[in-house]
Design a protein around this motif. Structure first.
Motif, PDB file in Angstrom:
ATOM      1  N   THR A   1      26.922 -29.860 -19.028  1.00 47.28           N
ATOM      2  CA  THR A   1      26.422 -31.049 -18.453  1.00 47.28           C
ATOM      3  C   THR A   1      27.576 -32.242 -18.585  1.00 47.28           C
ATOM      4  O   THR A   1      27.472 -33.528 -18.876  1.00 47.28           O
ATOM      5  CB  THR A   1      25.462 -31.583 -19.533  1.00 47.28           C
ATOM      6  OG1 THR A   1      25.914 -31.739 -20.982  1.00 47.28           O
ATOM      7  CG2 THR A   1      24.075 -30.981 -19.388  1.00 47.28           C
ATOM      8  N   ASP A   2      28.824 -31.719 -18.468  1.00 50.46           N
ATOM      9  CA  ASP A   2      30.251 -32.649 -18.696  1.00 50.46           C
ATOM     10  C   ASP A   2      30.118 -33.694 -17.200  1.00 50.46           C
ATOM     11  O   ASP A   2      30.766 -34.526 -17.412  1.00 50.46           O
ATOM     12  CB  ASP A   2      31.229 -31.810 -18.779  1.00 50.46           C
ATOM     13  CG  ASP A   2      31.495 -30.473 -17.769  1.00 50.46           C
ATOM     14  OD1 ASP A   2      30.432 -30.168 -17.513  1.00 50.46           O
ATOM     15  OD2 ASP A   2      32.532 -30.167 -17.884  1.00 50.46           O
ATOM     16  N   HIS A   3      29.288 -33.467 -16.286  1.00 51.56           N
ATOM     17  CA  HIS A   3      29.235 -34.419 -15.140  1.00 51.56           C
ATOM     18  C   HIS A   3      28.022 -35.258 -15.173  1.00 51.56           C
ATOM     19  O   HIS A   3      27.916 -36.259 -14.266  1.00 51.56           O
ATOM     20  CB  HIS A   3      29.375 -33.788 -13.871  1.00 51.56           C
ATOM     21  CG  HIS A   3      30.693 -32.877 -13.667  1.00 51.56           C
ATOM     22  ND1 HIS A   3      31.764 -33.347 -13.312  1.00 51.56           N
ATOM     23  CD2 HIS A   3      30.997 -31.629 -13.900  1.00 51.56           C
ATOM     24  CE1 HIS A   3      32.982 -32.389 -13.287  1.00 51.56           C
ATOM     25  NE2 HIS A   3      32.231 -31.432 -13.636  1.00 51.56           N
ATOM     26  N   ILE A   4      27.348 -35.180 -16.427  1.00 49.93           N
ATOM     27  CA  ILE A   4      26.359 -36.044 -16.555  1.00 49.93           C
ATOM     28  C   ILE A   4      26.804 -37.074 -17.599  1.00 49.93           C
ATOM     29  O   ILE A   4      27.278 -36.793 -18.469  1.00 49.93           O
ATOM     30  CB  ILE A   4      25.070 -35.341 -17.093  1.00 49.93           C
ATOM     31  CG1 ILE A   4      24.649 -34.183 -15.985  1.00 49.93           C
ATOM     32  CG2 ILE A   4      23.960 -36.071 -17.210  1.00 49.93           C
ATOM     33  CD1 ILE A   4      23.715 -33.215 -16.324  1.00 49.93           C
ATOM     34  N   GLN A   5      26.271 -38.424 -17.147  1.00 49.66           N
ATOM     35  CA  GLN A   5      26.272 -39.728 -18.057  1.00 49.66           C
ATOM     36  C   GLN A   5      25.098 -40.136 -18.270  1.00 49.66           C
ATOM     37  O   GLN A   5      24.462 -40.314 -17.344  1.00 49.66           O
ATOM     38  CB  GLN A   5      27.446 -40.636 -17.621  1.00 49.66           C
ATOM     39  CG  GLN A   5      27.540 -41.869 -18.577  1.00 49.66           C
ATOM     40  CD  GLN A   5      28.219 -42.896 -17.812  1.00 49.66           C
ATOM     41  OE1 GLN A   5      27.706 -43.643 -16.784  1.00 49.66           O
ATOM     42  NE2 GLN A   5      29.700 -42.911 -18.024  1.00 49.66           N
ATOM     43  N   VAL A   6      24.606 -40.302 -19.544  1.00 49.25           N
ATOM     44  CA  VAL A   6      23.233 -40.811 -19.824  1.00 49.25           C
ATOM     45  C   VAL A   6      23.564 -42.228 -20.884  1.00 49.25           C
ATOM     46  O   VAL A   6      24.132 -41.929 -21.679  1.00 49.25           O
ATOM     47  CB  VAL A   6      22.367 -40.058 -20.704  1.00 49.25           C
ATOM     48  CG1 VAL A   6      20.858 -40.665 -20.955  1.00 49.25           C
ATOM     49  CG2 VAL A   6      22.168 -38.535 -19.894  1.00 49.25           C
ATOM     50  N   ARG A   7      23.055 -43.236 -20.259  1.00 54.06           N
ATOM     51  CA  ARG A   7      23.023 -44.424 -21.054  1.00 54.06           C
ATOM     52  C   ARG A   7      21.567 -44.771 -21.369  1.00 54.06           C
ATOM     53  O   ARG A   7      20.750 -44.622 -20.728  1.00 54.06           O
ATOM     54  CB  ARG A   7      23.662 -45.583 -20.257  1.00 54.06           C
ATOM     55  CG  ARG A   7      25.137 -45.135 -20.143  1.00 54.06           C
ATOM     56  CD  ARG A   7      26.124 -46.311 -19.926  1.00 54.06           C
ATOM     57  NE  ARG A   7      27.351 -45.926 -19.881  1.00 54.06           N
ATOM     58  CZ  ARG A   7      28.621 -46.770 -19.386  1.00 54.06           C
ATOM     59  NH1 ARG A   7      28.335 -47.786 -18.785  1.00 54.06           N
ATOM     60  NH2 ARG A   7      29.512 -46.177 -19.565  1.00 54.06           N
TER      61      ARG A   7
ATOM     62  N   VAL B   1      26.548 -37.104 -12.156  1.00 49.61           N
ATOM     63  CA  VAL B   1      25.095 -37.515 -12.422  1.00 49.61           C
ATOM     64  C   VAL B   1      25.129 -38.722 -13.375  1.00 49.61           C
ATOM     65  O   VAL B   1      25.623 -38.572 -14.551  1.00 49.61           O
ATOM     66  CB  VAL B   1      24.305 -36.381 -13.101  1.00 49.61           C
ATOM     67  CG1 VAL B   1      23.015 -36.744 -13.334  1.00 49.61           C
ATOM     68  CG2 VAL B   1      24.158 -35.222 -12.039  1.00 49.61           C
ATOM     69  N   ARG B   2      24.893 -39.865 -12.867  1.00 55.11           N
ATOM     70  CA  ARG B   2      24.643 -41.136 -13.864  1.00 55.11           C
ATOM     71  C   ARG B   2      23.116 -41.439 -14.093  1.00 55.11           C
ATOM     72  O   ARG B   2      22.349 -41.614 -13.120  1.00 55.11           O
ATOM     73  CB  ARG B   2      25.263 -42.181 -13.147  1.00 55.11           C
ATOM     74  CG  ARG B   2      26.780 -42.005 -13.035  1.00 55.11           C
ATOM     75  CD  ARG B   2      27.510 -41.925 -14.060  1.00 55.11           C
ATOM     76  NE  ARG B   2      28.987 -41.727 -14.111  1.00 55.11           N
ATOM     77  CZ  ARG B   2      29.387 -40.371 -14.292  1.00 55.11           C
ATOM     78  NH1 ARG B   2      28.757 -39.552 -14.862  1.00 55.11           N
ATOM     79  NH2 ARG B   2      30.814 -40.209 -14.064  1.00 55.11           N
TER      80      ARG B   2
END
Length: 173
Positions: free
Chosen positions: A107-113, A89-90
Motif C-alpha cells: 500500500t505504499d502508493h496509498i495516502q489516507v488522511r 491512490v489518495r
C-alpha cells in the motif's frame, strides 16, 4: 452536515433517475442503469471495473476518494491491488478505514488522511483517472459492505465543467 448536490439537464442521467425512482416505487432493487451507479446491485461491480481501468494504466493511474468509512474487504483488496500496480491512490476518510497505507510493496502508493472539522462532512466524491480521462462521481455510499450490499445507494457522474471545477477546489482545500 455539509454535503454536495448536483442539478443537471443531462437526459441520460435524468432517464436513469426516472427509472431508479420507478424501480424503488415497486420495490425492484435490481434495475439497470447507464449512468448512475446503484447499490445493492451493480455499484460495487462498476466501482471495481473503474478501479481496474486505473490498474491497467499502472503508474499513470490515479484514484481519489472522499468517504466516511472504508471497510468493504473486496474494495480494500482492490485498492491494495491498485497500489501494487503503481496507481496513485489518495483518500480522505473521516471515520473508520481498514486500509493501512504506506506498507512497502502493498500500500505504499496509498495516502489516507482524516479531516474532522467544525461541520460533519458528509460528501462522498470518487475520482478515477486524470485530465480528459477523469471520471468524477458524487455519491451517498461509503466503501462499506452495508452500503454496497445491504442498502440502496447511488453515485452520480458529474459531467458539467463548472461543477467539476468546484468539486476539484473542494478536494484541493
Amino acid at each position: 452536515y455539509t454535503d454536495l448536490a448536483y442539478l443537471t439537464a443531462d437526459r441520460s442521467i435524468g432517464a436513469d433517475a426516472g427509472e431508479f425512482f420507478k424501480n424503488m416505487a415497486i420495490g425492484n432493487l435490481e434495475g439497470s442503469y447507464r449512468r448512475l451507479l446503484v447499490a445493492p446491485h451493480g455499484m460495487k461491480d462498476r466501482l471495481m471495473a473503474l478501479i481496474d481501468r486505473e490498474i491497467a494504466k499502472g503508474e499513470k493511474g490515479y484514484l481519489f476518494f472522499k468517504l466516511n468509512s472504508v471497510t468493504d474487504i473486496d474494495l480494500v483488496d482492490k485498492l491494495r491491488e491498485a497500489s501494487r500496480a503503481g496507481v496513485e491512490v489518495r483518500m480522505i476518510v473521516r471515520g473508520i478505514c481498514c486500509l493501512l497505507p504506506g506498507v512497502e510493496g502493498e500500500t505504499d502508493h496509498i495516502q489516507v488522511r482524516s479531516i474532522v472539522g467544525r461541520y460533519l462532512e458528509h460528501a462522498r466524491i470518487y475520482l478515477f483517472g486524470r485530465g480528459e480521462e477523469e471520471r468524477m462521481y458524487i455519491s451517498s455510499a461509503d466503501f462499506m459492505t452495508r452500503n454496497m450490499s445491504h442498502r440502496v445507494e447511488v453515485a452520480c457522474p458529474v459531467l458539467s465543467g463548472p461543477a467539476r471545477s468546484k468539486i476539484q477546489k473542494l478536494i484541493e482545500a
